[in-house]
Design a protein around this motif. Structure first.
Motif, PDB file in Angstrom:
ATOM      1  N   ASP A 176       0.632 122.700 124.731  1.00 45.67           N
ATOM      2  CA  ASP A 176      -0.602 122.979 123.613  1.00 45.67           C
ATOM      3  C   ASP A 176      -1.591 124.177 123.885  1.00 45.67           C
ATOM      4  O   ASP A 176      -1.862 124.245 125.315  1.00 45.67           O
ATOM      5  CB  ASP A 176      -1.506 121.810 123.473  1.00 45.67           C
ATOM      6  CG  ASP A 176      -0.679 120.547 123.342  1.00 45.67           C
ATOM      7  OD1 ASP A 176      -1.066 119.355 123.749  1.00 45.67           O
ATOM      8  OD2 ASP A 176       0.006 120.560 122.092  1.00 45.67           O
ATOM      9  N   ARG A 177      -1.336 124.984 122.984  1.00 52.17           N
ATOM     10  CA  ARG A 177      -2.047 126.392 123.569  1.00 52.17           C
ATOM     11  C   ARG A 177      -3.522 126.486 124.044  1.00 52.17           C
ATOM     12  O   ARG A 177      -4.011 126.990 124.871  1.00 52.17           O
ATOM     13  CB  ARG A 177      -1.932 127.459 122.428  1.00 52.17           C
ATOM     14  CG  ARG A 177      -0.452 127.859 121.972  1.00 52.17           C
ATOM     15  CD  ARG A 177      -0.305 128.923 121.102  1.00 52.17           C
ATOM     16  NE  ARG A 177       0.811 129.249 120.576  1.00 52.17           N
ATOM     17  CZ  ARG A 177       1.251 130.152 119.727  1.00 52.17           C
ATOM     18  NH1 ARG A 177       0.412 130.685 119.009  1.00 52.17           N
ATOM     19  NH2 ARG A 177       2.637 130.521 119.662  1.00 52.17           N
ATOM     20  N   LYS A 178      -4.193 125.248 123.317  1.00 52.17           N
ATOM     21  CA  LYS A 178      -5.684 125.315 123.392  1.00 52.17           C
ATOM     22  C   LYS A 178      -6.258 124.256 124.591  1.00 52.17           C
ATOM     23  O   LYS A 178      -7.144 124.335 125.033  1.00 52.17           O
ATOM     24  CB  LYS A 178      -6.314 124.710 122.352  1.00 52.17           C
ATOM     25  CG  LYS A 178      -6.191 125.826 121.122  1.00 52.17           C
ATOM     26  CD  LYS A 178      -6.926 125.210 119.991  1.00 52.17           C
ATOM     27  CE  LYS A 178      -6.749 126.109 118.798  1.00 52.17           C
ATOM     28  NZ  LYS A 178      -7.563 125.769 117.435  1.00 52.17           N
ATOM     29  N   SER A 179      -5.141 123.763 125.057  1.00 52.86           N
ATOM     30  CA  SER A 179      -5.293 122.810 126.363  1.00 52.86           C
ATOM     31  C   SER A 179      -5.885 123.609 127.535  1.00 52.86           C
ATOM     32  O   SER A 179      -5.059 124.466 127.769  1.00 52.86           O
ATOM     33  CB  SER A 179      -3.983 121.788 126.747  1.00 52.86           C
ATOM     34  OG  SER A 179      -3.759 120.988 125.668  1.00 52.86           O
TER      35      SER A 179
ATOM     36  N   ASN B  68      -8.014 107.475 124.462  1.00 53.35           N
ATOM     37  CA  ASN B  68      -7.966 108.414 123.566  1.00 53.35           C
ATOM     38  C   ASN B  68      -8.363 108.145 122.000  1.00 53.35           C
ATOM     39  O   ASN B  68      -9.357 106.967 121.894  1.00 53.35           O
ATOM     40  CB  ASN B  68      -6.547 108.675 123.380  1.00 53.35           C
ATOM     41  CG  ASN B  68      -5.380 107.582 122.684  1.00 53.35           C
ATOM     42  OD1 ASN B  68      -5.955 106.669 122.203  1.00 53.35           O
ATOM     43  ND2 ASN B  68      -4.264 107.938 122.932  1.00 53.35           N
TER      44      ASN B  68
ATOM     45  N   ARG C 224      -9.322 116.584 128.825  1.00 55.51           N
ATOM     46  CA  ARG C 224      -8.479 116.063 127.922  1.00 55.51           C
ATOM     47  C   ARG C 224      -7.723 117.246 126.922  1.00 55.51           C
ATOM     48  O   ARG C 224      -8.039 118.180 126.980  1.00 55.51           O
ATOM     49  CB  ARG C 224      -9.453 115.344 126.555  1.00 55.51           C
ATOM     50  CG  ARG C 224     -10.324 114.013 127.093  1.00 55.51           C
ATOM     51  CD  ARG C 224     -11.219 113.724 125.992  1.00 55.51           C
ATOM     52  NE  ARG C 224     -11.848 112.576 126.493  1.00 55.51           N
ATOM     53  CZ  ARG C 224     -11.780 111.173 126.513  1.00 55.51           C
ATOM     54  NH1 ARG C 224     -10.543 110.856 126.007  1.00 55.51           N
ATOM     55  NH2 ARG C 224     -12.583 110.171 127.036  1.00 55.51           N
ATOM     56  N   ASP C 225      -6.578 116.547 126.531  1.00 51.68           N
ATOM     57  CA  ASP C 225      -5.779 117.611 125.554  1.00 51.68           C
ATOM     58  C   ASP C 225      -6.229 117.472 124.321  1.00 51.68           C
ATOM     59  O   ASP C 225      -7.118 116.788 123.839  1.00 51.68           O
ATOM     60  CB  ASP C 225      -4.268 116.984 125.829  1.00 51.68           C
ATOM     61  CG  ASP C 225      -3.986 115.614 125.273  1.00 51.68           C
ATOM     62  OD1 ASP C 225      -4.776 115.109 124.581  1.00 51.68           O
ATOM     63  OD2 ASP C 225      -2.701 115.272 125.472  1.00 51.68           O
ATOM     64  N   ASN C 226      -5.440 118.225 123.620  1.00 49.79           N
ATOM     65  CA  ASN C 226      -5.795 118.296 121.873  1.00 49.79           C
ATOM     66  C   ASN C 226      -5.771 116.779 121.205  1.00 49.79           C
ATOM     67  O   ASN C 226      -6.111 116.792 120.195  1.00 49.79           O
ATOM     68  CB  ASN C 226      -5.026 118.953 121.356  1.00 49.79           C
ATOM     69  CG  ASN C 226      -4.985 120.633 121.875  1.00 49.79           C
ATOM     70  OD1 ASN C 226      -5.924 120.833 122.371  1.00 49.79           O
ATOM     71  ND2 ASN C 226      -4.083 121.441 121.293  1.00 49.79           N
ATOM     72  N   TRP C 227      -5.148 115.953 121.849  1.00 52.03           N
ATOM     73  CA  TRP C 227      -4.852 114.537 121.371  1.00 52.03           C
ATOM     74  C   TRP C 227      -5.926 113.534 121.830  1.00 52.03           C
ATOM     75  O   TRP C 227      -5.764 112.375 121.642  1.00 52.03           O
ATOM     76  CB  TRP C 227      -3.719 114.032 121.454  1.00 52.03           C
ATOM     77  CG  TRP C 227      -2.476 115.240 120.787  1.00 52.03           C
ATOM     78  CD1 TRP C 227      -2.574 115.908 119.864  1.00 52.03           C
ATOM     79  CD2 TRP C 227      -1.270 115.266 121.377  1.00 52.03           C
ATOM     80  NE1 TRP C 227      -1.566 116.707 119.413  1.00 52.03           N
ATOM     81  CE2 TRP C 227      -0.576 116.332 120.483  1.00 52.03           C
ATOM     82  CE3 TRP C 227      -0.550 114.956 122.350  1.00 52.03           C
ATOM     83  CZ2 TRP C 227       0.627 116.494 120.819  1.00 52.03           C
ATOM     84  CZ3 TRP C 227       0.960 115.044 122.483  1.00 52.03           C
ATOM     85  CH2 TRP C 227       1.429 116.064 121.565  1.00 52.03           C
ATOM     86  N   HIS C 228      -7.016 114.120 122.691  1.00 51.00           N
ATOM     87  CA  HIS C 228      -7.834 113.415 123.465  1.00 51.00           C
ATOM     88  C   HIS C 228      -7.549 112.458 124.408  1.00 51.00           C
ATOM     89  O   HIS C 228      -7.980 111.572 124.876  1.00 51.00           O
ATOM     90  CB  HIS C 228      -8.843 112.460 122.159  1.00 51.00           C
ATOM     91  CG  HIS C 228     -10.163 112.377 122.413  1.00 51.00           C
ATOM     92  ND1 HIS C 228     -11.071 113.369 122.598  1.00 51.00           N
ATOM     93  CD2 HIS C 228     -11.085 111.281 122.675  1.00 51.00           C
ATOM     94  CE1 HIS C 228     -12.094 112.842 122.779  1.00 51.00           C
ATOM     95  NE2 HIS C 228     -12.283 111.747 122.994  1.00 51.00           N
TER      96      HIS C 228
ATOM     97  N   ASP D 126      -0.745 113.917 114.096  1.00 53.10           N
ATOM     98  CA  ASP D 126      -0.639 115.188 114.696  1.00 53.10           C
ATOM     99  C   ASP D 126      -0.611 114.660 116.427  1.00 53.10           C
ATOM    100  O   ASP D 126      -0.157 115.818 117.032  1.00 53.10           O
ATOM    101  CB  ASP D 126      -1.630 116.039 114.503  1.00 53.10           C
ATOM    102  CG  ASP D 126      -2.870 115.525 114.784  1.00 53.10           C
ATOM    103  OD1 ASP D 126      -3.221 114.457 115.239  1.00 53.10           O
ATOM    104  OD2 ASP D 126      -3.947 116.353 114.415  1.00 53.10           O
ATOM    105  N   SER D 127      -0.696 113.615 116.876  1.00 56.52           N
ATOM    106  CA  SER D 127      -0.643 113.559 118.362  1.00 56.52           C
ATOM    107  C   SER D 127       0.661 112.878 118.513  1.00 56.52           C
ATOM    108  O   SER D 127       1.007 112.692 119.932  1.00 56.52           O
ATOM    109  CB  SER D 127      -1.526 112.355 118.431  1.00 56.52           C
ATOM    110  OG  SER D 127      -1.518 111.223 117.997  1.00 56.52           O
TER     111      SER D 127
END
Length: 391
Positions: free
Chosen positions: A30-33, A95, A61-65, A269-270
């Motif tokens: 994930d680019r924003k992680s 999450n 946390r990652d983009n999926w919390h 999306d997760s």
């Protein structure tokens, strides 16, 4: 205007997937992680340790919390998991679906991880978004060792989930092993605690204020002329949807010829392969309905394979026994305009109805949000059939 922007967002989501597939990066980072999240996902213990030493947050946390600890547990990486706990990671963080590290460990039957988390102070009665606590998941998976450990550390078998049933009720419904029975309630299995708590109460179910769009070309399981229609909004990677599928299978068998089922898609999306799985299902449905239902059954029965991402999904497709020509056609069909439009329309519909998650089921005009047992479905269906038979 909201609907317009929602359409743009959903088309963008599908386009992003197509771009990722074309670049063979469907399982990429994930680019924003944060870098430490990517290191944890890669199983790079040394990098995780170095980044922590440099000040990275142990509860990143990652983009999926998902926290680093949840990621490590889901990847069954005990080394990173132990490192994070030694740095005071929050063992009770969840999450966005309420899944904690302990619940994730129970879902994977990873007793070593379960034991370490409980010893580190994980809350044994903390439930996920659907009200399922670790003990309920351990009972559902018929994991005697996990049930024993959780009960010994204070797990309460009488807590109820959002559907109103307990771990004891669940043990009855899945015909749990005698050892689990004895752990949940010492003594005879005929203990009155097992009787349904609402025997003398009339359950009332909400009527939907909306009606799903059902195209004539939509794939149907069961009798197309059946008076009862079950519309199931699902996500092929959702464990609750897998449970719901089992209940619906029981209903189809019980009400043979009186119920039909239509599948609609609301992939999260997760879940990395939920969207491509939905595209595969609809592509199969257009050319070979029998193979589509075979895929549907396989993907829920073997849902654990999807942890491998696109490789796991491809493995399920391989088991359908398609010829080389059929496989090539399937790969082309799933990216066709009509298939993309079908899945996009389902996503838009689920969003417009305001569903907070899946599974969501509509039985004619009755709305059921979350997982419900076959017994609950019967409470909805029986009055419908009675009214139809008696005017």
């Amino acid at each position: 205007m909201i609907r317009f922007f929602l359409r743009i967002f959903l088309f963008g989501l599908i386009c992003l997937y197509l771009m990722a597939a074309s670049l063979a990066m469907a399982n990429g980072p994930d680019r924003k992680s944060p870098p430490i999240v990517e290191a944890a996902k890669a199983g790079n213990l040394s990098a995780v340790r170095t980044l922590l030493d440099q000040g990275a947050h142990v509860n990143a946390r990652d983009n999926w919390h998902r926290t680093l600890l949840i990621i490590a547990v889901q990847q069954e990486d005990l080394n990173i998991m132990q490192l994070l706990m030694s740095r005071s990671a929050d063992v009770n963080a969840a999450n966005k679906n309420g899944i904690t590290a302990l619940i994730a460990a129970v879902q994977r039957d990873n007793f070593d991880a379960i034991h370490r988390l409980v010893q580190a102070g994980a809350q044994v009665n903390q439930a996920d978004r659907m009200g399922w606590n670790p003990l309920m998941w351990a009972v559902y998976r018929n994991n005697r060792a996990a049930v024993h450990l959780l009960v010994n550390h204070g797990a309460d078998p009488l807590l109820t989930n959002r559907q109103g049933f307990t771990a004891l009720d669940l043990a009855k419904r899945i015909n749990a092993s005698p050892e689990i029975w004895s752990l949940l309630q010492p003594g005879s299995p005929s203990n009155p605690l097992l009787r349904p708590q609402n025997d003398n109460k009339q359950t009332r179910f909400p009527r939907a204020l909306f009606r799903p769009q059902l195209a004539a070309s939509r794939l149907i399981r069961g009798n197309p002329k059946a008076a009862v229609t079950i519309v199931e909004y699902t996500d092929f990677q959702c464990p609750y949807c897998a449970l719901g599928k089992e209940a619906i299978d029981d209903i189809l068998a019980k009400y043979n010829g009186k119920v039909k089922v239509v599948v609609k898609h609301a992939p999260s999306d997760s879940h990395r392969v939920a969207l491509p799985a939905a595209l595969y299902f609809e592509a199969l449905a257009r050319r070979n309905p029998e193979k589509a239902w075979q895929f549907y059954d396989l993907i829920f029965t073997e849902q654990h394979i999807l942890r491998e991402g696109e490789a796991g999904l491809s493995c399920i497709i391989d088991r359908l026994g398609l010829s080389d020509q059929e496989r090539r056609q399937l790969e082309n069909d799933r990216f066709s305009r009509s298939i993309l439009a079908t899945v996009e329309a389902d996503l838009l519909e689920a969003e417009s109805f305001g569903f907070g998650g899946v599974p969501v089921v509509m039985v004619n005009d009755i709305l059921l949000e979350g997982y419900y047992s076959a017994e609950t479905f019967s409470q909805v269906i029986d009055p419908i059939l009675y009214k139809l038979a008696n005017g």
